[in-house]
Design an enzyme around this catalytic site. Structure first.
Site, PDB file in Angstrom:
ATOM      1  N   GLU A   1      41.720  44.719  35.504  1.00 26.02           N
ATOM      2  CA  GLU A   1      41.746  44.691  36.965  1.00 26.02           C
ATOM      3  C   GLU A   1      43.193  44.524  37.444  1.00 26.02           C
ATOM      4  O   GLU A   1      43.989  43.799  36.840  1.00 26.02           O
ATOM      5  CB  GLU A   1      40.890  43.526  37.461  1.00 26.02           C
ATOM      6  CG  GLU A   1      40.690  43.488  38.963  1.00 26.02           C
ATOM      7  CD  GLU A   1      39.711  42.414  39.392  1.00 26.02           C
ATOM      8  OE1 GLU A   1      39.172  42.538  40.505  1.00 26.02           O
ATOM      9  OE2 GLU A   1      39.489  41.457  38.623  1.00 26.02           O
TER      10      GLU A   1
ATOM     11  N   LYS B   1      34.613  48.098  44.016  1.00 26.16           N
ATOM     12  CA  LYS B   1      34.078  46.790  43.640  1.00 26.16           C
ATOM     13  C   LYS B   1      33.141  46.259  44.732  1.00 26.16           C
ATOM     14  O   LYS B   1      33.537  46.102  45.889  1.00 26.16           O
ATOM     15  CB  LYS B   1      35.232  45.820  43.398  1.00 26.16           C
ATOM     16  CG  LYS B   1      34.816  44.454  42.876  1.00 26.16           C
ATOM     17  CD  LYS B   1      36.061  43.605  42.614  1.00 26.16           C
ATOM     18  CE  LYS B   1      35.704  42.231  42.068  1.00 26.16           C
ATOM     19  NZ  LYS B   1      36.933  41.412  41.841  1.00 26.16           N
TER      20      LYS B   1
ATOM     21  N   CYS C   1      34.995  42.914  37.166  1.00 26.14           N
ATOM     22  CA  CYS C   1      35.184  41.465  37.183  1.00 26.14           C
ATOM     23  C   CYS C   1      33.982  40.676  37.720  1.00 26.14           C
ATOM     24  O   CYS C   1      32.996  40.487  37.026  1.00 26.14           O
ATOM     25  CB  CYS C   1      36.463  41.129  37.943  1.00 26.14           C
ATOM     26  SG  CYS C   1      37.147  39.497  37.538  1.00 26.14           S
TER      27      CYS C   1
END
Length: 275
Positions: A41, A112, A154
């Site tokens: 990331e 995301k 994540c």
């Protein structure tokens, strides 16, 4: 035979410096093809001014950094999940994971969905990604020569419904660029990655940031590749480096045949508003 790889970095705030180190790390990967390579990331900008990511943000499919990443995929002839990267969406920015083909083409984009708005007992203390980013709206699964690829980033790891949905769409491999904090990583990283792999009988390729960054933030590292039985088949604890494994598609098929979890599931995940 297909190969899976993860790159671990301790990225700084200057994209050019990160890019130079990234090229060196990619040159250390095995020559086997086809190969899927997952980057962490915020791989090209991390740990500096909170506004730096907005400064380097580009429009989708348009910008020098995206062209550089596409050129890397073409140069090394692998499928590249370019971690997460800030992309403009009207007057806002998304934390987007990009998939490039060996031809240097942008094949998929995942924005995301779950943003890290969390209080952590570390030197940073308060994390509010929603102050910088727009939530993504749709999960992504895309066909590749290595199998169907599900894409997550994540904090998504804590939401099993998203991973179940990707498996229902046929995911065989799930990429997870990450920058887990030292505190949350030490507590939950291994457990969550292995759980998502076991539940969905998929490979998980988790590429993490792994050290102390320019702003004092410490990330956990321990980039891992986990197989569909939940076994950690490769791991890198701290610092910068690469890990690679051969993908055992026969083992995955055998696990799914012997324990057909997807067929047995009585609950199914639906994306979007139900009527």
């Amino acid at each position: 035979m297909s190969w899976l790889s993860a790159v671990q970095m301790v990225s700084g705030p200057i994209p050019a410096d990160n890019f130079a180190r990234l090229v060196v790390l990619l040159s250390k990967l095995p020559e086997h093809r086809p190969q899927l390579v997952v980057l962490p990331e915020n791989v090209l900008c991390f740990g500096g001014d909170p506004q730096a990511l907005q400064t380097i943000a580009e429009s989708p499919n348009d910008g020098p950094i995206q062209r550089q990443l596409a050129a890397l995929a073409k140069q090394f002839q692998f499928w590249l999940v370019a971690g997460s990267f800030p992309l403009r969406a009207d007057d806002q920015v998304t934390a987007s994971s990009l998939l490039f083909s060996p031809a240097g083409e942008t094949i998929a984009k995942y924005d995301k969905i779950h943003l890290f708005d969390v209080d952590v007992d570390d030197a940073t203390g308060r994390y509010r990604e929603s102050d910088q980013y727009l939530h993504g709206a749709t999960p992504t699964v895309v066909p590749t020569p290595l199998g169907n690829l599900g894409m997550a980033v994540c904090y998504d790891l804590r939401f099993p419904e998203q991973f179940r949905w990707m498996r229902q769409q046929g995911a065989d491999v799930i990429s997870l660029p990450a920058a887990f904090t030292q505190v949350t990583g030490e507590a939950h990283w291994h457990t969550l990655i292995r759980a998502r792999a076991i539940e969905n009988q998929c490979y998980l390729v988790a590429a993490d940031q792994g050290g102390v960054h320019a702003d004092g933030r410490e990330t956990f590292g321990h980039s891992m590749i986990v197989d569909p039985w939940g076994e950690v088949v490769a791991e890198l604890e701290k610092g910068e480096g690469v890990i690679s494994v051969a993908m055992d598609s026969e083992k995955m098929a055998r696990i799914r045949s012997n324990m057909p979890v997807s067929q047995h599931a009585r609950f199914h995940c639906h994306w979007g508003k139900e009527s």
